[in-house]
Design a protein around this motif. Structure first.
Motif, mmCIF file in Angstrom:
data_model
loop_
_atom_site.group_PDB
_atom_site.id
_atom_site.type_symbol
_atom_site.label_atom_id
_atom_site.label_comp_id
_atom_site.label_asym_id
_atom_site.label_seq_id
_atom_site.Cartn_x
_atom_site.Cartn_y
_atom_site.Cartn_z
ATOM 1 N N GLN A 262 -74.668 -39.338 73.927
ATOM 2 C CA GLN A 262 -75.328 -38.671 73.633
ATOM 3 C C GLN A 262 -77.151 -38.557 72.619
ATOM 4 O O GLN A 262 -77.892 -39.079 72.831
ATOM 5 C CB GLN A 262 -75.338 -36.882 73.533
ATOM 6 N N GLY A 263 -76.272 -39.793 71.551
ATOM 7 C CA GLY A 263 -77.447 -40.200 70.410
ATOM 8 C C GLY A 263 -78.628 -41.073 71.534
ATOM 9 O O GLY A 263 -79.427 -41.234 71.949
ATOM 10 N N ARG A 264 -77.353 -42.442 72.665
ATOM 11 C CA ARG A 264 -78.133 -43.450 73.288
ATOM 12 C C ARG A 264 -79.862 -42.440 74.204
ATOM 13 O O ARG A 264 -80.192 -43.007 74.513
ATOM 14 C CB ARG A 264 -77.210 -44.118 73.686
ATOM 15 N N ALA A 265 -78.865 -41.692 74.654
ATOM 16 C CA ALA A 265 -79.403 -41.210 75.843
ATOM 17 C C ALA A 265 -81.629 -40.418 74.689
ATOM 18 O O ALA A 265 -82.190 -40.197 75.868
ATOM 19 C CB ALA A 265 -79.256 -39.647 76.315
ATOM 20 N N VAL A 266 -80.849 -39.937 73.681
ATOM 21 C CA VAL A 266 -81.846 -39.666 73.097
ATOM 22 C C VAL A 266 -83.178 -40.389 72.496
ATOM 23 O O VAL A 266 -84.039 -40.222 73.028
ATOM 24 C CB VAL A 266 -81.570 -38.853 71.875
ATOM 25 N N ILE B 176 -77.020 -35.713 62.724
ATOM 26 C CA ILE B 176 -78.101 -34.307 63.154
ATOM 27 C C ILE B 176 -79.418 -34.221 62.206
ATOM 28 O O ILE B 176 -80.220 -34.717 63.429
ATOM 29 C CB ILE B 176 -77.464 -33.432 62.513
ATOM 30 N N ARG B 177 -79.091 -35.891 61.371
ATOM 31 C CA ARG B 177 -80.581 -36.239 60.902
ATOM 32 C C ARG B 177 -81.399 -36.854 61.271
ATOM 33 O O ARG B 177 -82.613 -36.568 61.679
ATOM 34 C CB ARG B 177 -79.767 -36.947 59.441
ATOM 35 N N THR B 178 -80.352 -38.097 61.971
ATOM 36 C CA THR B 178 -81.170 -38.642 62.717
ATOM 37 C C THR B 178 -81.669 -38.159 64.120
ATOM 38 O O THR B 178 -83.022 -38.665 63.939
ATOM 39 C CB THR B 178 -80.332 -40.126 63.747
ATOM 40 N N HIS C 195 -67.068 -36.536 70.921
ATOM 41 C CA HIS C 195 -65.993 -36.296 69.461
ATOM 42 C C HIS C 195 -67.011 -35.981 68.902
ATOM 43 O O HIS C 195 -67.148 -36.820 67.765
ATOM 44 C CB HIS C 195 -65.639 -37.414 69.029
ATOM 45 N N PRO C 196 -67.902 -34.548 68.598
ATOM 46 C CA PRO C 196 -68.397 -34.411 68.184
ATOM 47 C C PRO C 196 -68.315 -34.284 66.977
ATOM 48 O O PRO C 196 -68.397 -33.875 66.074
ATOM 49 C CB PRO C 196 -69.254 -32.875 68.570
ATOM 50 N N VAL C 197 -69.222 -35.329 65.977
ATOM 51 C CA VAL C 197 -69.629 -35.755 64.505
ATOM 52 C C VAL C 197 -70.900 -34.872 63.863
ATOM 53 O O VAL C 197 -71.616 -36.134 64.304
ATOM 54 C CB VAL C 197 -69.050 -36.081 64.228
ATOM 55 N N PRO C 198 -71.159 -34.402 63.066
ATOM 56 C CA PRO C 198 -72.897 -34.128 62.419
ATOM 57 C C PRO C 198 -72.694 -35.614 61.873
ATOM 58 O O PRO C 198 -74.462 -35.745 61.854
ATOM 59 C CB PRO C 198 -72.522 -32.915 61.380
ATOM 60 N N ARG D 136 -76.562 -46.844 63.430
ATOM 61 C CA ARG D 136 -75.201 -46.909 64.372
ATOM 62 C C ARG D 136 -74.310 -45.684 65.004
ATOM 63 O O ARG D 136 -73.981 -45.900 66.565
ATOM 64 C CB ARG D 136 -74.744 -48.138 64.113
ATOM 65 N N SER D 137 -74.064 -45.265 64.288
ATOM 66 C CA SER D 137 -73.231 -44.178 64.118
ATOM 67 C C SER D 137 -73.823 -42.552 65.517
ATOM 68 O O SER D 137 -73.305 -42.365 66.778
ATOM 69 C CB SER D 137 -72.962 -43.294 63.067
#
Length: 448
Positions: free
Chosen positions: A302-306, A240-242, A445-448, A436-437
């Motif tokens: 989804q992180g990589r997509a951002v 979330i912070r990233t 597997h959503p992890v905050p 990396r995360s």
């Protein structure tokens, strides 16, 4: 009868949805969400009319791009403070009630701006103060509103809900600025601001019709302990912070809207109409990316997509800055390329760059919003959503200030977006390499 606060879980395995178009299931499954979505969309048109009209009015009164950007400076501090406090309120009290009270504050401040315009006031400082109050009310409202959405829908539908919100945002930012430019030119500021006062009724009624939505989990009452608890959670919530940091980078160095009045008056021509076209082009990009968002629901990384979406955004800002650079070197260009004083090739190129930027920004917003809503616990949602809203609303205001200062320092409009686009691409590359995360975030597997 189903409870809109606690939708029934899915009892059968559903086939993945592979349509190219946006998923309308959230509107069908949850009437409260449908009403809230529709009310916010209609009210948002009026809000965007006011945003554009206030910028045009201040520029008319002062002739200064920096004066337009100072709207951001006056609103930034109170928005951050009250935005965070609103998130704490949304984690303790009925979120419907928090949304109603904050909506009244925003409504009253819009009425004040409207009254000044009808009275023919030429003072600038009341516009700064009333815009600040409006921003505070809207920020608290958004904190409660976005924390409400996960209680009205199944988790699997959150990406579709974000895409639908992107459509409503695209419509509001497309229609609002275009209408604002035409209305200001045709009938003046008083009637233009009056539209916002009337349309805001729709959002207010949509919230009134919601059921009570009391937070789950027993959060601390508003105060320092609650704020510290939220800060500790955010420090642990690396993903979330990233996502917040990524948005700050994009909005700080890639927010050229305060240049639009000067671009319309000096470089491209067309005045208020050009401002409306440029603002609307950005919104059309967001709208199109939401309309054709069906495949986004199947994206797990989804992180990589951002990261990829914001990189595209940076290149689009660079392209917009280069259009301004070329136009500043050529002046208004050949008369054959003008229509009613508007340099058409420059306007088309600038609008195309902003269209791509709007689409990329919206794709990023869909995934960032989904990461937050899917991974944050309900008892923490109001505070984290408030940080999210502060980032989303404060980032562009810092960006306004950056662009305004760059235009003054460089005595030109193009250096801000050119340098900003380069910085966005470079900083996002570094962020994705070091986090990396976030790079490996999995929506299953959503992890905050």
């Amino acid at each position: 009868m189903s409870d809109p606060d606690h939708p029934a879980p899915v009892t059968a395995v559903e086939k993945p949805r592979r349509s190219l178009f946006v998923d309308l299931t959230p509107l069908r499954e949850s009437p409260p969400f449908a009403r809230l979505w529709g009310g916010n969309a209609i009210a948002g048109i009026g809000s965007q009319i006011t945003v554009v009209a206030v910028g045009l009015q201040i520029y008319d009164l002062t002739g200064s791009t920096l004066a337009v950007s100072l709207v951001a400076l006056f609103a930034l501090g109170p928005m951050v403070v009250f935005g965070l406090y609103g998130g704490m309120l949304a984690d303790v009290f009925d979120r419907r009630r928090v949304a109603l009270i904050s909506a009244l504050v925003a409504w009253a401040s819009t009425g004040g701006i409207c009254a000044l315009a009808w009275a023919g006031s030429e003072a600038v400082w009341p516009l700064y103060l009333l815009t600040m109050a409006n921003t505070v009310g809207a920020t608290v409202f958004a904190s409660a509103d976005t924390a409400i959405t996960p209680r009205l829908l199944r988790t699997e539908l959150l990406p579709a809900a974000s895409a639908l919100n992107g459509i409503s945002s695209g419509i509001t930012i497309t229609v609002g600025p275009a209408v604002a430019g035409v209305l200001v030119a045709a009938v003046g500021y008083g009637p233009t601001f009056s539209i916002d006062v009337v349309t805001f009724t729709c959002a207010f009624l949509a919230v009134v019709l919601l059921p009570p939505i009391v937070p789950e989990g027993g959060a601390e009452r508003p105060g320092l302990r609650s704020l510290v608890e939220g800060a500790r959670f955010l420090r642990r919530a690396a993903n979330i912070r990233t996502s917040f940091i990524a948005d700050i980078i994009a909005m700080t160095f890639g927010q050229p809207r305060v240049l639009f009045p000067a671009a319309g008056a000096v470089l491209i021509g067309g005045g208020a109409v050009t401002v409306g076209v440029l603002t609307a082009a950005y919104a059309v990009g967001g709208l199109l990316s939401s309309v054709f968002s069906g495949p986004l629901g199947q994206v797990r990384a989804q992180g990589r997509a951002v990261g990829r979406a914001i990189t595209v955004y940076g290149f689009a800002m660079l392209a917009f800055g280069l259009v301004l650079l070329v136009q500043s070197l050529e002046g208004h260009g050949r008369v054959s390329q003008q229509w009613n004083g508007v340099h058409l090739p420059a306007l088309a190129a600038a609008a195309a760059a902003l269209l791509v930027a709007g689409g990329a920004d919206n794709v990023s917003a869909i995934f960032r919003g989904t990461i937050l809503q899917a991974s944050a616990p309900d008892a923490m949602r109001g505070r984290i959503q408030s940080v999210f809203i502060v980032v989303v609303t404060a980032g562009p205001r810092v960006g306004d200030l950056y662009i305004g200062l760059m235009s003054v320092i460089a005595v030109a409009l193009w250096p801000g977006p050119v340098l900003g686009g380069i910085l966005i691409v470079a900083l996002i590359f570094v962020l994705m390499r070091t986090q990396r995360s976030f790079r490996h975030y999995d929506a299953a597997h959503p992890v905050p």
